[in-house]
Design a protein around this motif. Structure first.
Motif, short mmCIF file in Angstrom:
data_model
loop_
_atom_site.label_atom_id
_atom_site.label_comp_id
_atom_site.label_asym_id
_atom_site.label_seq_id
_atom_site.Cartn_x
_atom_site.Cartn_y
_atom_site.Cartn_z
N GLN A 74 0.82 -1.21 0.00
CA GLN A 74 0.00 0.00 0.00
C GLN A 74 0.85 1.26 0.00
O GLN A 74 0.44 2.30 -0.53
CB GLN A 74 -0.94 -0.02 1.21
CG GLN A 74 -2.01 -1.09 1.13
CD GLN A 74 -2.75 -1.28 2.45
OE1 GLN A 74 -2.36 -0.73 3.49
NE2 GLN A 74 -3.81 -2.06 2.44
N SER A 75 2.06 1.17 0.56
CA SER A 75 2.94 2.34 0.64
C SER A 75 3.84 2.47 -0.59
O SER A 75 4.61 3.43 -0.69
CB SER A 75 3.81 2.27 1.90
OG SER A 75 4.61 1.11 1.88
N ALA A 76 3.77 1.50 -1.50
CA ALA A 76 4.62 1.52 -2.70
C ALA A 76 3.78 1.83 -3.93
O ALA A 76 2.60 1.49 -3.99
CB ALA A 76 5.29 0.16 -2.87
N PRO A 77 4.37 2.48 -4.93
CA PRO A 77 3.63 2.73 -6.18
C PRO A 77 3.36 1.42 -6.91
O PRO A 77 4.08 0.43 -6.73
CB PRO A 77 4.56 3.64 -6.97
CG PRO A 77 5.92 3.39 -6.41
CD PRO A 77 5.72 3.05 -4.97
N TYR A 78 2.36 1.42 -7.75
CA TYR A 78 1.96 0.23 -8.51
C TYR A 78 3.15 -0.37 -9.25
O TYR A 78 3.33 -1.59 -9.28
CB TYR A 78 0.86 0.61 -9.50
CG TYR A 78 0.46 -0.47 -10.47
CD1 TYR A 78 -0.48 -1.44 -10.11
CD2 TYR A 78 1.01 -0.53 -11.75
CE1 TYR A 78 -0.85 -2.44 -11.01
CE2 TYR A 78 0.64 -1.52 -12.65
CZ TYR A 78 -0.29 -2.47 -12.27
OH TYR A 78 -0.65 -3.46 -13.17
N SER A 79 4.01 0.47 -9.83
CA SER A 79 5.13 0.01 -10.63
C SER A 79 6.17 -0.75 -9.81
O SER A 79 7.00 -1.48 -10.37
CB SER A 79 5.81 1.18 -11.34
OG SER A 79 6.30 2.12 -10.39
N GLU A 80 6.12 -0.61 -8.47
CA GLU A 80 7.10 -1.26 -7.60
C GLU A 80 6.53 -2.48 -6.87
O GLU A 80 7.26 -3.13 -6.11
CB GLU A 80 7.62 -0.26 -6.56
CG GLU A 80 8.43 0.88 -7.17
CD GLU A 80 9.71 0.39 -7.82
OE1 GLU A 80 10.45 -0.37 -7.16
OE2 GLU A 80 9.96 0.74 -8.99
N HIS A 81 5.26 -2.81 -7.08
CA HIS A 81 4.65 -3.91 -6.32
C HIS A 81 5.37 -5.24 -6.56
O HIS A 81 5.62 -6.01 -5.61
CB HIS A 81 3.17 -4.05 -6.69
CG HIS A 81 2.32 -2.98 -6.10
ND1 HIS A 81 0.97 -2.87 -6.36
CD2 HIS A 81 2.62 -1.95 -5.26
CE1 HIS A 81 0.48 -1.83 -5.71
NE2 HIS A 81 1.47 -1.26 -5.03
N SER A 82 5.73 -5.53 -7.81
CA SER A 82 6.39 -6.80 -8.08
C SER A 82 7.80 -6.81 -7.48
O SER A 82 8.30 -7.87 -7.07
CB SER A 82 6.45 -7.07 -9.58
OG SER A 82 7.19 -6.06 -10.25
N VAL A 83 8.43 -5.68 -7.40
CA VAL A 83 9.76 -5.57 -6.79
C VAL A 83 9.68 -5.85 -5.29
O VAL A 83 10.45 -6.65 -4.74
CB VAL A 83 10.35 -4.16 -7.04
CG1 VAL A 83 11.66 -3.98 -6.27
CG2 VAL A 83 10.57 -3.93 -8.53
N VAL A 84 8.72 -5.21 -4.62
CA VAL A 84 8.53 -5.41 -3.18
C VAL A 84 8.22 -6.87 -2.88
O VAL A 84 8.79 -7.48 -1.96
CB VAL A 84 7.41 -4.49 -2.66
CG1 VAL A 84 7.06 -4.83 -1.21
CG2 VAL A 84 7.80 -3.03 -2.79
N ALA A 85 7.30 -7.47 -3.67
CA ALA A 85 6.90 -8.85 -3.43
C ALA A 85 8.06 -9.81 -3.67
O ALA A 85 8.29 -10.74 -2.87
CB ALA A 85 5.72 -9.21 -4.34
N ALA A 86 8.80 -9.60 -4.73
CA ALA A 86 9.92 -10.50 -5.03
C ALA A 86 10.99 -10.43 -3.94
O ALA A 86 11.51 -11.46 -3.49
CB ALA A 86 10.52 -10.14 -6.39
N ARG A 87 11.32 -9.23 -3.51
CA ARG A 87 12.35 -9.08 -2.46
C ARG A 87 11.91 -9.73 -1.15
O ARG A 87 12.71 -10.35 -0.45
CB ARG A 87 12.68 -7.60 -2.27
CG ARG A 87 13.50 -7.02 -3.42
CD ARG A 87 13.70 -5.52 -3.27
NE ARG A 87 14.59 -5.01 -4.33
CZ ARG A 87 14.74 -3.71 -4.61
NH1 ARG A 87 14.08 -2.80 -3.90
NH2 ARG A 87 15.55 -3.33 -5.58
N HIS A 88 10.63 -9.58 -0.82
CA HIS A 88 10.13 -10.20 0.41
C HIS A 88 10.23 -11.72 0.32
O HIS A 88 10.71 -12.37 1.27
CB HIS A 88 8.68 -9.79 0.66
CG HIS A 88 8.10 -10.42 1.90
ND1 HIS A 88 8.15 -9.82 3.13
CD2 HIS A 88 7.49 -11.63 2.09
CE1 HIS A 88 7.60 -10.62 4.02
NE2 HIS A 88 7.19 -11.73 3.41
N LEU A 89 9.78 -12.29 -0.79
CA LEU A 89 9.80 -13.75 -0.93
C LEU A 89 11.23 -14.29 -0.86
O LEU A 89 11.49 -15.31 -0.21
CB LEU A 89 9.14 -14.15 -2.24
CG LEU A 89 7.61 -13.98 -2.28
CD1 LEU A 89 7.08 -14.16 -3.70
CD2 LEU A 89 6.93 -14.97 -1.34
#
Length: 291
Positions: free
Chosen positions: A161-176
């Motif tokens: 929610q705190s990240a822009p749409y364009s960064e969602h896959s980046v945030v998810a990949a790094r977390h996983l």
């Protein structure tokens, strides 16, 4: 869209009348082998590879063309009905459109299998489109993978929610990659999640634009319906709690089907693809598909 393109994927072969099931809004087929494990040994099962997830095929411009393309593949496998078709979530809506097109062609749908599929409605389509943009659907995909890979921690909603749409896959990949034991690298996982994100947004838009027509003839429809809501009050995926009015909307098929049977499954919508719900669904299908 190339009319000769092939989207059908054999999940399991067999000698009985085949069952054809359509993917969810995420386009993935990982739940189908779980279902196949519980089906009768002679029951064939086929799915469909959504263009844009694991291939560069162009997206479908509307849901009607998606249904027509998948039907061409079905009829190449089985020339005439009765047909056994269905799908999970969005896939149930595509299967309904298939049944409508089969009816228009003078063919019969023997079974319409709706796995927690909600009847299309402009307001519901708008909600799904919003979830595809605000990170909720990305959180669903990421945390389904996290559970599968034994994550030490699930991806929290606020991280997206705190990240822009364009960064969602980046945030998810790094977390996983930080919390799971997986053979994937960032260079393979992040592009996959980005394609999944785009596909979910496109599919949500197709659902929003689809205006279905009621079937003129009854079909043998069965709805496998969640009992815990779209998102459970204590979601195993750690999804944000929805307002009560949005948490458990009616599935709404009465306006489009003359009748349908209902089977309740004790699970929330986004976890209906898990092993236990799929085993329960398979056990019921083993009986229904022989009737």
């Amino acid at each position: 869209m190339n009319p000769t393109a092939k989207f059908i994927v054999p999940v399991r072969r067999g000698s009985a009348r085949p069952l054809f099931l359509v993917h969810s809004v995420a386009g993935e087929l990982t739940w189908m082998p779980r279902l196949a494990e519980g089906l009768a040994p002679d029951q064939p099962l086929f799915g469909f590879a959504a263009p844009g997830l694991n291939s560069d095929a162009p997206f479908f411009p509307n849901l009607e063309e998606m249904a027509a393309a998948y039907l061409r593949d079905i009829r190449a496998q089985q020339a005439h009905g009765p047909y056994l078709i269905g799908g999970y979530s969005m896939g149930g809506v595509v299967a309904f459109e298939m049944a409508r097109q089969l009816e228009a062609a003078g063919e019969e749908t023997g079974r319409l299998v709706l796995i927690d599929a909600f009847a299309p409605h402009p307001e519901r389509g708008s909600s799904i489109a919003a979830w595809s943009r605000n990170g909720l659907l990305m959180q669903v995909v990421a945390n389904q993978l996290a559970l599968q890979w034994g994550a030490a921690a699930l991806l929290p909603a606020e991280a997206l929610q705190s990240a822009p749409y364009s960064e969602h896959s980046v945030v998810a990949a790094r977390h996983l990659l930080a919390h799971c034991r997986t053979q994937h690298t960032y260079d393979t996982l992040q592009p996959y999640l980005r394609r999944c994100q785009t596909l979910m947004r496109v599919h949500a838009e197709l659902l929003s634009a689809y205006r279905p027509q009621r079937l003129a003839r009854p079909v043998g429809a069965v709805l496998f319906r969640n009992t815990l809501g779209l998102i459970g009050q204590d979601s195993a995926l750690k999804l944000p709690v929805l307002p009560q009015a949005q948490r458990a909307p009616p599935h709404g098929w009465e306006a489009l089907l003359a009748r349908h049977d209902t089977v309740d499954i004790a699970q929330e919508h986004f976890l209906m693809s898990g092993p236990a719900p799929m085993a329960e669904i398979a056990a019921t299908l083993n009986r229904l598909l022989r009737e």
